[in-house]
Each structure stands twice: as C-alpha cells, then as structure tokens.
Motif scaffolding. Structure first.
Motif, mmCIF file in Angstrom:
data_model
loop_
_atom_site.group_PDB
_atom_site.id
_atom_site.type_symbol
_atom_site.label_atom_id
_atom_site.label_comp_id
_atom_site.label_asym_id
_atom_site.label_seq_id
_atom_site.Cartn_x
_atom_site.Cartn_y
_atom_site.Cartn_z
ATOM 1 N N ASP A 318 -23.537 32.180 -64.294
ATOM 2 C CA ASP A 318 -22.464 31.198 -64.101
ATOM 3 C C ASP A 318 -21.324 31.808 -63.290
ATOM 4 O O ASP A 318 -20.859 31.230 -62.296
ATOM 5 N N MET A 319 -20.878 33.001 -63.677
ATOM 6 C CA MET A 319 -19.787 33.671 -62.969
ATOM 7 C C MET A 319 -20.180 34.041 -61.550
ATOM 8 O O MET A 319 -19.390 33.914 -60.603
ATOM 9 N N GLU A 320 -21.418 34.489 -61.397
ATOM 10 C CA GLU A 320 -21.886 34.860 -60.058
ATOM 11 C C GLU A 320 -21.854 33.667 -59.115
ATOM 12 O O GLU A 320 -21.342 33.757 -57.990
ATOM 13 N N LEU A 321 -22.397 32.550 -59.564
ATOM 14 C CA LEU A 321 -22.465 31.374 -58.701
ATOM 15 C C LEU A 321 -21.083 30.818 -58.392
ATOM 16 O O LEU A 321 -20.816 30.390 -57.259
ATOM 17 N N ARG A 322 -20.197 30.837 -59.356
ATOM 18 C CA ARG A 322 -18.848 30.323 -59.114
ATOM 19 C C ARG A 322 -18.118 31.130 -58.051
ATOM 20 O O ARG A 322 -17.232 30.617 -57.365
ATOM 21 N N ASN A 323 -18.486 32.397 -57.910
ATOM 22 C CA ASN A 323 -17.810 33.267 -56.944
ATOM 23 C C ASN A 323 -18.494 33.303 -55.584
ATOM 24 O O ASN A 323 -17.950 33.876 -54.642
ATOM 25 N N THR A 324 -19.693 32.716 -55.485
ATOM 26 C CA THR A 324 -20.445 32.886 -54.243
ATOM 27 C C THR A 324 -20.862 31.589 -53.564
ATOM 28 O O THR A 324 -21.112 31.606 -52.354
#
Length: 606
Positions: A318-324
């Motif tokens: 979730d955090m990865e996708l929100r940042n990329t």
C-alpha cells in the motif's frame, strides 16, 4: 574559469590566430607574386576577424567543452573557418575587384591548423595531465558494436573509475584485428578464457544490450570459466534516452540466464480491460500478488483493491504504490481472509470490482504435505469463496493464479491448486463471469523459492542444498509471471487454463552453479550437497496434461488448455467433511480428485 573570462580568452586567441594566418600568407606569397597591397591586407584582415567571430557564435565554437572534443567539434571548426574565408573572398571581389585565391587558401590552411590545434591541445593536456589516483584494472569488453564503442569511449575519457579497457571480443569476424579508440578486437566470445589469461583481465563487461537469453547464457558460460568479475551494460535505448548512463552496468542476474526471452504483451488490450476499472487483487501482499498490483497500476485503473490476510505485507505494498503510482488511482487496502466467506462477499458487494486476480494461496510444497487441512482451507475453500462471491457480484473477469504443480500432481499443494482450477471451471459453466486460470513454473525470487535460499546459503559459506542432480524446473521472473496473468484476463473466453511456453526446463544444479559463479565464488569454495527429494516433490514438472493440450498458441508463447469433465460431488464431499478426516485421508483424497481422468473432454476455447 568563469564563462566571461573563458569567452574573452577564446576571442582574443582566435583574433591573434586570424591576423597571424593572414600576415603569414602575405609574407610567404608576396615575394613570389608581388600583387598584395596594404589595402588588400587591411580589408582581408578586418573581414576575416569580423566573420570569424560571427560564425563562431553561430556554430557555438565558444560554448563547446574542448576537453571532450571529437569529430563534431572538428566539423564546427571547418565550417567557421571556411565560411569566414568565403566571406573574405566575396568582400575582395566587391571592393578590390579581384579574389586573391592563393593567399586565402594558405590562410584557410593555417587557420584550420591553428584553431584546431589550440582547441584540441586542451583535450590532449587533459588526457595527459589529469591523472587518477585510482589503480586501473584491465577490462575486456564483449561486443564491439554501438554499446561497446560508447562504453570504451566513456571509460577512456573518465578517470574516476578503476576500469581500463584493453581489448574487445566480438563474433563478427570482419571486426577482428581492428582497433576502436585504440582498443583492439582480439577474438570471439569462444576465446574469452584464453584472452582473460593473456591480458590479465580483472573485469568482463557484456556490452550487447540486445543479446537474447540463450546467447547470454552461452557467453556467460565462457566468462564463468575465468576468475574475472562479469557485468552487463543497460539497454541501449535507455542509454540513448538518458534514463541511465553507459557506465551504469550491473551484475549479471540469474534472470539473465534463463535461456528464454520474455513474452511480449498486447498492452492495448490490457489497457482496454483495466483502464478506469475497479480491480481486486487477493494475496496482494505476496510476491506475485504485489507485482500484479504494480503491473495493474501502469494501466491506470480507477480503483485498486489490495486484499490480504497479513497486515504488514498489505501495509508495505500500500505504501509503495501510494509513493510511486498515479495519484488519481484510488488505492484501498483490505484486511480479509479468503476463508471468511461472509467477509469476502461483503468486499465484493461494497466495491463491485470489474476484474479479480486471485493470487492468495498456500504454495510451499513440503509445508502443505505436513498441513493438508490448511491447504484445503486456503487453496480450495478460499478459491471457492472468492469465485462464488465474484459470480454473485457479476465481476467481468476472474483470473486464478495457478501452478505447473497442478498437472498430474503428486503433492497436496499441487492437488489443491488443481481442484481450485476445477472449481472455477465448474462455476464458469453457469456464470456470466469469465473464469480462467493461469499456470506458470517456479518464480525466481518469490517467497519460498529456491533463489533466496541459495543466496542465504552462499552468504553462510555454503554448501548449497539440491535435492537431486537430475531435478529440473521451469522458471520465470516475478514481473513476467504477473504480466502473463494480466494478458490472460484479456484473452479469456471462459474456462481456459493459460500456460506460458517456458522453453526448456532448467536443472536446479545448473541454477545453483550459476548463482555461485554470479556471487563471485567457485564451485569448489561453496560446494553443492544433495539432500534427497522432499515429501511431495516431483523430479520433473509439466505445464499441461496430455488430455488438456489443444496444440496451437492463441497468443505468442501463450498456450491454452481445455477443461476435463469433473466429478464435482467428490469436491463437495471434501469441502464438507475435510475437518473430520485425518491428514493421511485428506492427502489421499485430494490426490485422487486431482488425478481423476475422464475420456470425455470439452473444449471451451472455440
């Protein structure tokens, strides 16, 4: 030096060179021809001075970095000098009524030599005087093409690295015995071991970005016979477009040695399927599930639902996708267990997904042999829960992530995945939703796969444990496996089992040997130990059963299998009564169901 000081220096130097060239021409030729006057000399000097500086600014002669000068700068100098001489000839013709060709030609020669010499002396002085404190190590470049040439030029001009190119190898015989930037082409790739020894090579750089996987494997086998480290340059288009620089070479990875080129996708059809849609991925925190999420996000869905049982793994993706990814894509993390039928139905009802990728599963073969009830709960009942909920929610397409171990299974994990395929094929017969399965082999780098285990064993000093010297498996990368899942969704008619044509299977012992070499060790240093086959393991894996094979690929490198008749009553009995059975009975029952054959086959791909 500041720009203004540098400009003043160049303008002043060029002015002196122009005047010197004119007067040298005058004094060399006048004693023989006696036709030059002070008026001619003055007009020619002024014209050449003015036009030289004008054309120098036009062709940016004062803006170039001369310490890196090359053929482009030579051409610019010739243009500036030639146009200024032509301008002087025109002025002589108009004002003096005559063109003094001899003096202009001699002036042109002197002008070219002195302007060029003054500029290139900067580069020569830099190459000679700028010394690196780094000890240089002999480097062999594999490939004397565009990428290899760019690499050698870069290495020779830059002094802040330890690589000193001393030789090329190339399989093009026409390039042999030629020099490129002073670096000779000394042989072919088959000569690598001998050349490494002769030239005392410490590093080998593979500079053929377009190399196919089979050829890469062949060349690397030659490199692995030496003690030199082996690296590879980036893709040439990435270098040209500026994504990476030519010196950003990387270590050769196991993925480079699969011996099979990755399948190309029909991105247009995938985009039509996913763009502005709601997509649900179960098992979104796992190796395959998380990569499916990354791949899906490239096609700009309206909403991406990340469903998983483990909060830490879902939080991570979730955090990865929100940042990329694109900020317009709505990401919704969902903590839920596929075994919880009511919760899964609630998720389907709340979000009404258009496409479901079902990647949640237990996949570790030996562990499932010891825990068959958990395999039934997660792989069979969990799949049934998600599939039936998708049917009720009128999902457009449902894609089950399956495995090659579902073919003629000899273990609990493969049997439960085969039964999961049977379940979705049965539901497909009476549903408006298109249900399909995707099978692929072992995924390099996924959790529980052999590569992370081997790397851990190498770090510990070895040995690497291989179950049997003849054990073979099909391999693919995590991104490729995930892209196959997406492509299958676009090809779905309902009921198919899609399989990637994975080329030739790989011996696990060969994979282990390559990984040892890639890690900078020899086989003797690390060693390989044969531990014996584990519970439920097969010596060889298959991708399609003989009764499933249709024959022709429906998409480049993607095969499709037809479904077999299913005795669904036995599956229902298993689901209803597995909790009452002991582990041995469950194991026997799932194997019996998964390996059941029927003489009648039904094609669902016409």
């Amino acid at each position: 030096m500041s720009y203004s000081k540098r400009l003043a220096l160049l303008v002043g130097m060029d002015s002196l060179i122009v005047l010197f060239s004119v007067y040298v021409g005058y004094y060399f030729l006048n004693p023989y021809f006696g036709i030059f006057t002070s008026k001619m000399l003055l007009i020619s000097s002024i014209t050449l001075l003015i036009t030289h500086h004008i054309f120098s600014f036009i062709y940016r002669l004062y803006h170039k970095v001369w310490s890196y000068a090359s053929i482009g700068e030579v051409i610019a100098i010739v243009k500036v000098v030639s146009f200024s001489i032509i301008s002087a000839a025109i002025v002589q013709s108009v004002v003096l009524g005559n063109i003094y060709v001899r003096v202009l030609f001699l002036t042109w020669l002197l002008h070219i030599c002195l302007i060029g010499g003054s500029r290139f002396s900067w580069r020569l002085s830099r190459d000679k005087l700028v010394k690196s404190s780094i000890v240089k190590e002999n480097t062999l470049i594999v490939g004397a093409g565009a990428a290899g040439t760019m690499l050698v030029r870069h290495l020779l001009k830059n002094h802040d690295h330890e690589l000193q190119p001393v030789a090329f190898v190339d399989d093009d015989l026409n390039k042999h015995k030629l020099d490129i930037y002073g670096t000779p082409v000394v042989g072919s790739t088959n000569d690598i071991p001998e050349i490494v020894e002769r030239y005392r090579i410490k590093h080998i750089i593979l500079a053929i970005p377009s190399l196919n996987k089979h050829r890469m494997q062949t060349i690397y086998q030659q490199c692995s016979k030496t003690n030199a480290t082996t690296k590879i340059v980036p893709m040439l288009e990435d270098i040209i477009t500026g994504k990476v620089s030519v010196q950003q070479f990387r270590d050769v990875q196991v993925e480079d040695l699969l011996g099979r080129d990755p399948v190309e996708l029909d991105t247009q059809s995938i985009s039509e399927k996913l763009s502005n849609k709601t997509v649900l991925v179960t098992g979104a925190g796992g190796s395959i599930g998380s990569e499916i999420c990354r791949q899906v996000s490239k096609f700009k869905p309206k909403r991406l639902l990340l469903l998983g049982h483990g909060e830490n793994s879902i939080y991570t993706i979730d955090m990865e996708l929100r940042n990329t990814i694109d900020k317009n894509i709505e990401i919704i993390p969902i903590i839920a267990d596929v075994q919880d039928r009511e919760r899964i139905q609630q998720v389907m009802d709340d979000y009404q997904p258009d496409v479901v990728y079902h990647a949640a599963a237990h996949k570790h073969v030996p562990l499932m042999e010891y825990n068959p009830k958990e395999a039934v709960k997660n792989n069979i009942i969990g799949t049934k829960n998600v599939a039936e909920a998708a049917d009720l929610a009128q999902v457009t397409t449902f894609v089950l992530v399956s495995t090659d171990k579902a073919v003629n299974p000899t273990n609990v994990m493969g049997s439960t995945k085969r039964i999961a395929e049977m379940i979705i094929q049965d539901i497909d017969k009476r549903s408006n939703t298109k249900f399909v399965a995707v099978r692929f082999g072992n995924v390099l780098g996924s959790r529980g796969s052999v590569i992370p285990l081997f790397k851990k064993q190498i770090k510990a000093g070895g040995p690497l444990t291989v179950t049997h010297p003849e054990m073979t498996r099909y391999f693919m990368t995590i991104p490729e496996a995930s892209r196959l899942v997406l492509q299958a969704g676009t090809l779905a008619q309902g009921g198919e089992i899609f399989v990637l044509d994975m080329g030739q299977p790989v011996k696990i012992v060969d994979l282990a040997t390559n990984l040892i070499n890639l890690s900078g060790y020899s086989l003797e240093e690390i060693g390989i130990k044969y531990s014996g086959m584990r519970p439920g393991e097969k010596m060889y894996e298959e991708l399609l059963d003989r009764d499933e094979i249709i024959g022709e690929a429906i998409f480049p490198k993607i095969l499709v299998g037809r479904s077999l008749q299913i005795d669904f009553a036995k599956i229902t009995y298993l689901i209803d009564n597995y909790i009452l059975l002991n582990d041995k009975k469950i194991r026997e029952y799932v194997l019996e169901i998964a390996n059941k054959r029927s003489s009648e086959t039904v094609s669902l791909t016409n």
